[in-house]
Scaffold this active site. Structure first.
Site, PDB file in Angstrom:
ATOM      1  N   ASP A 149       0.822  -1.216   0.000  1.00  0.00           N
ATOM      2  CA  ASP A 149       0.000   0.000   0.000  1.00  0.00           C
ATOM      3  C   ASP A 149       0.858   1.269   0.000  1.00  0.00           C
ATOM      4  OD1 ASP A 149      -2.419   1.346   0.104  1.00  0.00           O
ATOM      5  OD2 ASP A 149      -3.172   0.288   1.858  1.00  0.00           O
ATOM      6  N   ASP A 204     -10.276   3.447  -3.195  1.00  0.00           N
ATOM      7  CA  ASP A 204     -11.034   2.249  -2.794  1.00  0.00           C
ATOM      8  C   ASP A 204     -12.433   2.159  -3.414  1.00  0.00           C
ATOM      9  OD1 ASP A 204      -8.817   1.952  -1.317  1.00  0.00           O
ATOM     10  OD2 ASP A 204      -9.823   1.769   0.613  1.00  0.00           O
TER      11      ASP A 204
HETATM   12  C1  GAL Z   1      -6.134   1.318   1.402  1.00  0.00           C
HETATM   13  C2  GAL Z   1      -6.291   0.297   0.304  1.00  0.00           C
HETATM   14  C3  GAL Z   1      -7.379  -0.680   0.717  1.00  0.00           C
HETATM   15  C4  GAL Z   1      -6.967  -1.349   2.014  1.00  0.00           C
HETATM   16  C5  GAL Z   1      -6.689  -0.296   3.086  1.00  0.00           C
HETATM   17  C6  GAL Z   1      -6.108  -0.893   4.361  1.00  0.00           C
HETATM   18  O1  GAL Z   1      -5.129   2.213   1.084  1.00  0.00           O
HETATM   19  O2  GAL Z   1      -6.611   0.936  -0.891  1.00  0.00           O
HETATM   20  O3  GAL Z   1      -7.596  -1.628  -0.306  1.00  0.00           O
HETATM   21  O4  GAL Z   1      -5.824  -2.140   1.802  1.00  0.00           O
HETATM   22  O5  GAL Z   1      -5.774   0.669   2.621  1.00  0.00           O
HETATM   23  O6  GAL Z   1      -5.825   0.045   5.337  1.00  0.00           O
END
Ligand code: GAL
Length: 403
Positions: A149, A204
């Site tokens: 991430d 997301d």
């Molecule tokens: C976001 C990501 C999500 C999930 C989340 C976890 O940045 O896009 O899919 O992994 O973090 O904190």
């Protein structure tokens, strides 16, 4: 002289092998399940085992789903005295290795999450400065997939940060799928092929047909806003390197028809198919959609071409995807909230994909028309395609040349 040459050769080999991602992985879009959409950080050993059991019992493994991925929230808040990551001792009392072993014992592969920044998005220890140490630990545990991430990455260069982790994974010698998750901010489709096997193309996903929900600095996007935003980056996707349209929301609250469209479109777009629902309580309709092998075959087609929008006049959108062996997949989507009668003359709608230079030869060839959701043959392209498509529903077809 011979010694000098040998050393030079060794240096060359080192440079060469340290600068690659694992080859021959993800030649078709990866398929699996990820904990985030439904569970957030509320994950634990029981959940993983139940999901692994459901994978097999519900026929998802047979349908091709393979990777069980634990997202953010699996770690303790601090590294140990040797700076190793530690699984949260309450959520995973037997450690992570035993969980990975269980998943492997079911014939599945295991994926884990971390972040290029100092902390993950949910505030757990990130990998910045610990890339090689963390990669080695994952390999020791038997991890097969890393989602990486992009939170808390102040002053980091995205390409460089993902390259460091790519090299760290490669140095372990274990084939690990590298899933880049920087939300499309730094156009990863332009550099991702060299760094990893798939890359998220937006922020997301959220479980709606056509909504955008703002959260201050970022927004979550429904199914159609994601598709519309990234429909034009198709030339960057292909075997071993995929545009990732995000974990799916099938089974998470849209109508069954909308879920059918969502699954059809992720398949048409050659996106990784990562389920994001609670498999333990999934409805019969949800499982029927997720295990639809005819739709999955479109996603897994070995050419790996992302579908394009052939026409979007009126309420019906027609998406087209060239397949191997001169076959084609089509998705006729009813974007309206009323049922629509279809009367489609193939001969009047020439289909040509300029990117792959492939055409549907309806005037020289006859194709058999197969409905991938009703599992029925609908006749040949010589005759008009007729039928009714319900509100926010799809008619998904495979066209197969008859001679
Ligand atoms: C976001 C990501 C999500 C999930 C989340 C976890 O940045 O896009 O899919 O992994 O973090 O904190």
């Amino acid at each position: 002289m011979k010694k000098v040459l040998t050393i030079a050769l060794m240096v060359l080999v080192c440079v060469w092998t340290s600068a690659q991602k694992a080859d021959d992985l993800a030649l078709t879009p990866p398929m699996g399940w990820n904990s985030w959409n439904t569970f957030g950080t509320n994950i634990n050993e029981h959940l993983v085992k139940d999901i692994a059991d459901a994978f097999v019992d519900l026929g998802l493994k047979d349908a091709g789903f393979e990777y069980l991925v634990l997202d953010d929230g699996w770690m303790a808040m601090e590294r140990d005295e040797n700076y190793n990551l530690v699984a949260d001792p309450v959520k995973f009392p037997n450690g992570m290795k035993s969980v990975v072993d269980y998943v492997h014992s079911k014939g599945l592969k295991f994926g884990i999450y971390n972040c290029a920044g100092s902390k993950t998005c949910a505030g757990y220890p990130g990998s910045r400065g610990f890339e090689y140490q963390d990669a080695k630990l994952y390999a020791e545990w038997g991890v097969d997939f890393l989602k990486y991430d992009w939170c808390n990455t102040e002053n980091l260069n995205a390409k460089g940060a993902y390259q460091t982790m790519r090299d760290a994974l490669h140095a372990t010698g274990r084939p690990i799928i590298f899933s880049i998750c920087e939300w499309g901010d730094n156009e990863p489709w332009k550099w991702g092929e060299e760094m990893g096997h798939m890359w998220r193309v937006t922020g997301d996903i959220i479980n709606c047909w056509d909504c955008t929900v703002g959260h201050g600095t970022w927004s979550s996007l429904g199914v159609w806003p994601i598709i519309k935003l990234r429909k034009d980056i198709r030339k960057h996707t292909g075997p071993g390197h995929w545009n990732d349209f995000d974990m799916m929301e099938v089974g998470n609250g849209m109508t069954v028809a909308e879920d059918r469209v969502h699954f059809a479109m992720w398949s048409m777009l050659a996106s990784p198919l990562i389920m994001g629902n609670d498999l333990r309580s999934a409805s019969k309709e949800t499982i029927e959609i997720l295990t639809n092998k005819e739709v999955i075959e479109v996603n897994q087609d070995k050419l790996g071409i992302q579908a394009y929008c052939h026409s979007d006049e009126g309420d019906i959108e027609i998406w087209a995807k060239p397949l191997n062996d001169g076959e084609w997949a089509f998705a006729f989507i009813n974007m309206s909230d009323k049922a629509i009668d279809l009367n489609h003359d193939w001969a009047w709608h020439p289909v040509k994909d300029d990117l792959s230079n492939r055409s549907l030869e309806v005037n020289n060839k006859v194709y058999k028309v197969r409905d991938l959701y009703s599992h029925k043959d609908l006749g040949l392209t010589k005759t008009k395609l007729k039928g009714t498509i319900g509100a926010h529903d799809v008619l998904m077809l495979r066209l197969i040349p008859t001679e």
